[in-house]
Design an enzyme around this catalytic site. Structure first.
Site, mmCIF file in Angstrom:
data_model
loop_
_atom_site.group_PDB
_atom_site.id
_atom_site.type_symbol
_atom_site.label_atom_id
_atom_site.label_comp_id
_atom_site.label_asym_id
_atom_site.label_seq_id
_atom_site.Cartn_x
_atom_site.Cartn_y
_atom_site.Cartn_z
ATOM 1 N N ARG A 59 32.438 33.793 37.491
ATOM 2 C CA ARG A 59 31.833 32.811 36.290
ATOM 3 C C ARG A 59 31.696 33.591 34.914
ATOM 4 O O ARG A 59 32.011 34.875 34.975
ATOM 5 C CB ARG A 59 30.176 32.281 36.520
ATOM 6 N N GLU B 198 22.459 48.433 52.965
ATOM 7 C CA GLU B 198 23.197 49.487 52.319
ATOM 8 C C GLU B 198 22.290 50.572 52.001
ATOM 9 O O GLU B 198 21.197 50.308 52.007
ATOM 10 C CB GLU B 198 23.724 48.848 50.844
ATOM 11 N N HIS C 175 15.165 41.262 37.988
ATOM 12 C CA HIS C 175 16.548 41.003 38.160
ATOM 13 C C HIS C 175 16.915 39.663 37.052
ATOM 14 O O HIS C 175 17.880 39.134 37.477
ATOM 15 C CB HIS C 175 16.833 40.402 39.696
HETATM 16 C C1 MV4 Z 1 21.515 47.824 44.961
HETATM 17 C C2 MV4 Z 1 20.714 48.678 44.142
HETATM 18 C C3 MV4 Z 1 20.476 50.010 44.804
HETATM 19 N N1 MV4 Z 1 21.310 50.251 45.840
HETATM 20 N N2 MV4 Z 1 22.123 48.361 45.878
HETATM 21 C C4 MV4 Z 1 20.469 43.970 42.301
HETATM 22 C C5 MV4 Z 1 20.968 42.424 42.466
HETATM 23 C C6 MV4 Z 1 22.301 42.670 42.687
HETATM 24 N N3 MV4 Z 1 23.041 42.506 41.494
HETATM 25 C C7 MV4 Z 1 22.476 44.088 43.187
HETATM 26 N N4 MV4 Z 1 21.416 44.890 42.785
HETATM 27 C C8 MV4 Z 1 21.080 46.034 43.142
HETATM 28 N N5 MV4 Z 1 21.778 46.695 44.399
HETATM 29 C C9 MV4 Z 1 22.156 49.739 46.505
HETATM 30 N N6 MV4 Z 1 22.558 49.821 47.675
HETATM 31 C C10 MV4 Z 1 20.138 48.317 43.004
HETATM 32 C C11 MV4 Z 1 20.288 46.888 42.639
HETATM 33 C C12 MV4 Z 1 19.686 46.538 41.166
HETATM 34 C C13 MV4 Z 1 18.332 46.403 41.337
HETATM 35 C C14 MV4 Z 1 17.613 46.715 42.222
HETATM 36 C C15 MV4 Z 1 16.121 46.545 42.344
HETATM 37 C C16 MV4 Z 1 15.583 46.093 41.000
HETATM 38 C C17 MV4 Z 1 16.250 45.893 39.864
HETATM 39 C C18 MV4 Z 1 17.778 46.160 39.980
HETATM 40 C C19 MV4 Z 1 18.480 45.948 38.711
HETATM 41 C C20 MV4 Z 1 19.870 45.946 38.951
HETATM 42 C C21 MV4 Z 1 20.321 46.325 40.150
#
Ligand code: MV4
Length: 512
Positions: free
Chosen positions: A292, A200, A235
Site C-alpha cells: 500500500r 524467527e 508499533h
Molecule cells: C522483528 C524484530 C526483531 N527480530 N523480527 C515489528 C512489526 C513488524 N514490522 C516486524 N517487527 C519486528 N520484527 C525479528 N526477527 C523487531 C521488529 C520491530 C519491533 C519489535 C518490537 C518492538 C518494536 C519494534 C519496532 C520495529 C520493528
C-alpha cells in the site's frame, strides 16, 4: 488517463489523494460517513457520496458499497489510501471484477505478501536475506523448542496473518515458550481470525529501515531509497525520516536492489514498501512488504522530488515510469505524526472540538492534515490528525526546522502529540541520530514528563480570547464580572491578532 477517481478513505490521506487528482486534471469523488459530513476532504472533492454511519465497519470498510458508489458516479478507478481496505485482497479483486481499476498492486501480490510466511518463502526464493526462522506456521511448542535450538534464544513468535507487530511475542528462555506460543496464537486469532504463528531469531536493537519501491505495468521496478522508522511506540511510528544516518550510498544500493528483487518475485505493480531490520554490523534482513501507500510517504517525496501519489495514479492508468535506476536522496526530510493523544497522560486519546488551529509555514514546511479550526475529533477513527513534514539541506537543519515548525503549530481545544515531538527534537541522542527500535520505549518517561508550560502562553491567549469572545456574545448585560479579564474590552471585539493575543495573555496571565 482516468477522468474520475473515487478516493476510498478519509482524513489527511483522502485530501492528499484528492490534491494529486486535481493536479492531474482528474475529477475526484470523496466518500464519507455521518461523522465526516463536514470534513475537509468532502469539501475539496468534486463530488461526495455518503456511505454510511460513523462506524468504519458500516462505512469505510463496506467495500461493496464503495464499488457501487464508484459505478454510480462513473469513476473508472478507486484509490484506497492506507489502512481500511488498502491491503484486502478481496477488495482489490472486487474492484477489478467490477470493471474498475484498483490504484495499487494486483490482488495476487497483496495475497502473496499478506501472509508473512509466504512473504518469507518468496524472499528466500528471490535470494533476499531474511531473519533465520520458519517459513511455515508452527505445529506446537515442541516443534518451536526444536527450532529455537538451531538459532538460540531470544526468539520472536509472529502471527503469519499479522504484520505491524500484533501477535508478536519475544521469548528469552525455553521455559517461557509454551505459554508465549499460546498467547501469540490467541492474539493472532483475535486480531486476524487466523492463529497461525511462526518463529524467527529475535534481532536485538536493530533499526527499522524500509525501502520505498514503485513498479509500472511494463516491467520497470524502482527503489526510491530508504526511510528510517525506528522511532515507534507500541508499533505505531511517531517520527520518520529520509534518508537514514545508518545507510551509506553503497548500503542504499544493496537494500534497494534487494527490495526490487522481492517486489519482482511478488509480481508487484504500483507503490509498495519493503521493511527491513538493519543491525549494528550493517547487515539487513527482509521482514515484510507493505502492499500500500504508507503514511510516511511524504519524506520520500521530499528527498526525491517525486509525487508518489500522482505516479500511483499514472502507473495504474498504464503509464511507464520515466526515472533512472539510481535515485539518490537530496537533503533531509523528517515527519512528525500529530495525533489527538495526550503524551503527558500515557498517550490516552483526546477528543473534543478544535477551537483554533494555527498552522506552521515558511521555508521547507509541509502540513498534510485532515482537520481545521472547528473540526470535532472523536473516537471513531485513528487518532492521527495530520503529519508535519519538513525538508532541509542537512539533518541538523531539518531537526531545527521541525522544532521551529512545531513551536509555530498551535492547536487549541484538544491535547496532541506536539509537545512530545518538541522534546524529541531537543533530545541529544535523537539529534545525533542514535536511535533504534527500542529507543523510544526506553526514553519515553523523560520525554513526556510534563515540564512547566513554556510557550503555552500563545495557546492560553488564544483560548482566553476565544472564551472572552464567546462570553461577549453570550454575556448577560450588567452581569457580574462583565469587564473581567482583558481591561480594554474593545480588544476582544477587534479581529484577534497574535500581538493582541499575547497582550491579552500577558495582562490576564501575568507574563512569566
Ligand atoms: C522483528 C524484530 C526483531 N527480530 N523480527 C515489528 C512489526 C513488524 N514490522 C516486524 N517487527 C519486528 N520484527 C525479528 N526477527 C523487531 C521488529 C520491530 C519491533 C519489535 C518490537 C518492538 C518494536 C519494534 C519496532 C520495529 C520493528
Amino acid at each position: 488517463m482516468f477522468t474520475k477517481v473515487l478516493v476510498a478513505n478519509r482524513g489527511e490521506i483522502a485530501l492528499r489523494i484528492i490534491r494529486a487528482c486535481q493536479e492531474l486534471g482528474i475529477k475526484s469523488v470523496a466518500v464519507y460517513s455521518d461523522a465526516d459530513a463536514q470534513a475537509p476532504h468532502v469539501r475539496e472533492a468534486d463530488e461526495a457520496v455518503h456511505i454510511g454511519p460513523a462506524a468504519s465497519s458500516e462505512s469505510y470498510l463496506r467495500g461493496e458499497r464503495i464499488v457501487e458508489a464508484a459505478k454510480q458516479v462513473g469513476a473508472e478507478a478507486i484509490h484506497p489510501g492506507y489502512g481500511f481496505l488498502s491491503e484486502r485482497e478481496w477488495f482489490a479483486r472486487l474492484v477489478r471484477d467490477s470493471g474498475l481499476v484498483f490504484i495499487g498492486p494486483p490482488a495476487e501480490a497483496i495475497a502473496a505478501m499478506g501472509s508473512k510466511t509466504s512473504a518469507r518463502q518468496l524472499a528466500i526464493k528471490a535470494g533476499v536475506p531474511v531473519v533465520p526462522g520458519t517459513t511455515e506456521p508452527l505445529r506446537d511448542a515442541e516443534e518451536a523448542a526444536e527450532i529455537a535450538k538451531t538459532f538460540g534464544y531470544p526468539i520472536l513468535l509472529k502471527a503469519a496473518a499479522g504484520g505491524g507487530g500484533k501477535g508478536m511475542r519475544v521469548v528469552r528462555e525455553a521455559k517461557d515458550l509454551a505459554a508465549s506460543l499460546d498467547a501469540a496464537k490467541r492474539e493472532a486469532k483475535n486480531a486476524f481470525g487466523d492463529d497461525a504463528v511462526y518463529v524467527e531469531k529475535y534481532i536485538e536493537g536493530p533499526r527499522h529501515v524500509e525501502i520505498q519501491i514503485i513498479a509500472d505495468q511494463h516491467g520497470t521496478v524502482l527503489s526510491l531509497g530508504e526511510r528510517e522508522c525506528s522511532v515507534q511506540r507500541r508499533h505505531q511510528k511517531m517520527i520518520e525520516e529520509a534518508p537514514s544516518v545508518a545507510v551509506s550510498p553503497e548500503l542504499r544500493r544493496r537494500m534497494g536492489e534487494t527490495a526490487v528483487a522481492a517486489a519482482r518475485a511478488a509480481g508487484y505493480v504500483n507503490a509498495g514498501t519493503c521493511e527491513f531490520l538493519l543491525d549494528k554490523n550493517g547487515d539487513f534482513y527482509f521482514l515484510e512488504m507493505n502492499t500500500r501507500l504508507q503514511v510516511e510517504h511524504p519524506v520520500t517525496e521530499l528527498v526525491t522530488g517525486i509525487d508518489l501519489v500522482q505516479w500511483q495514479i499514472r502507473v495504474a492508468a498504464g503509464e511507464k515510469l520515466p526515472f533512472p535506476d539510481e535515485i539518490q536522496p537530496r537533503g533531509w526530510a523528517i515527519e512528525c505524526r500529530i495525533t489527538s493523544e495526550d503524551p503527558a497522560n500515557g498517550f490516552l486519546p483526546s477528543t473534543g472540538r478544535i477551537e483554533y488551529l494555527h498552522l506552521p509555514a515558511g521555508p521547507g514546511v509541509r502540513w498534510d492534515g485532515g482537520v481545521e479550526s472547528g473540526s470535532t475529533v472523536g473516537l471513531h477513527y485513528d487518532p492521527m490528525l495530520a503529519k508535519l513534514i519538513v525538508w532541509a539541506a542537512t539533518r541538523d537543519q531539518a531537526v531545527a526546522r521541525m522544532h521551529r515548525a512545531l513551536k509555530e503549530l498551535t492547536i487549541v481545544g484538544i491535547e496532541t502529540s506536539r509537545e512530545f515531538h518538541l522534546r524529541v527534537m531537543e533530545d541529544a541522542e535523537f539529534q545525533r541520530g542514535d536511535i533504534e527500535i527500542q529507543w523510544l520505549e526506553r526514553r519515553l518517561p523523560e520525554l513526556v514528563t510534563p515540564k512547566a508550560p513554556r510557550d503555552s502562553v500563545r495557546a492560553a491567549a488564544i483560548a482566553a480570547a476565544l472564551l472572552a469572545d464567546r462570553d461577549r456574545h453570550t454575556r448577560r448585560p450588567g452581569a457580574a464580572g462583565a469587564n473581567r479579564g482583558n481591561g480594554g474590552a474593545s480588544r476582544v471585539d477587534a479581529p484577534l491578532s497574535g500581538a493582541d493575543a499575547w497582550v491579552i495573555a500577558g495582562r490576564r496571565e501575568g507574563l512569566r
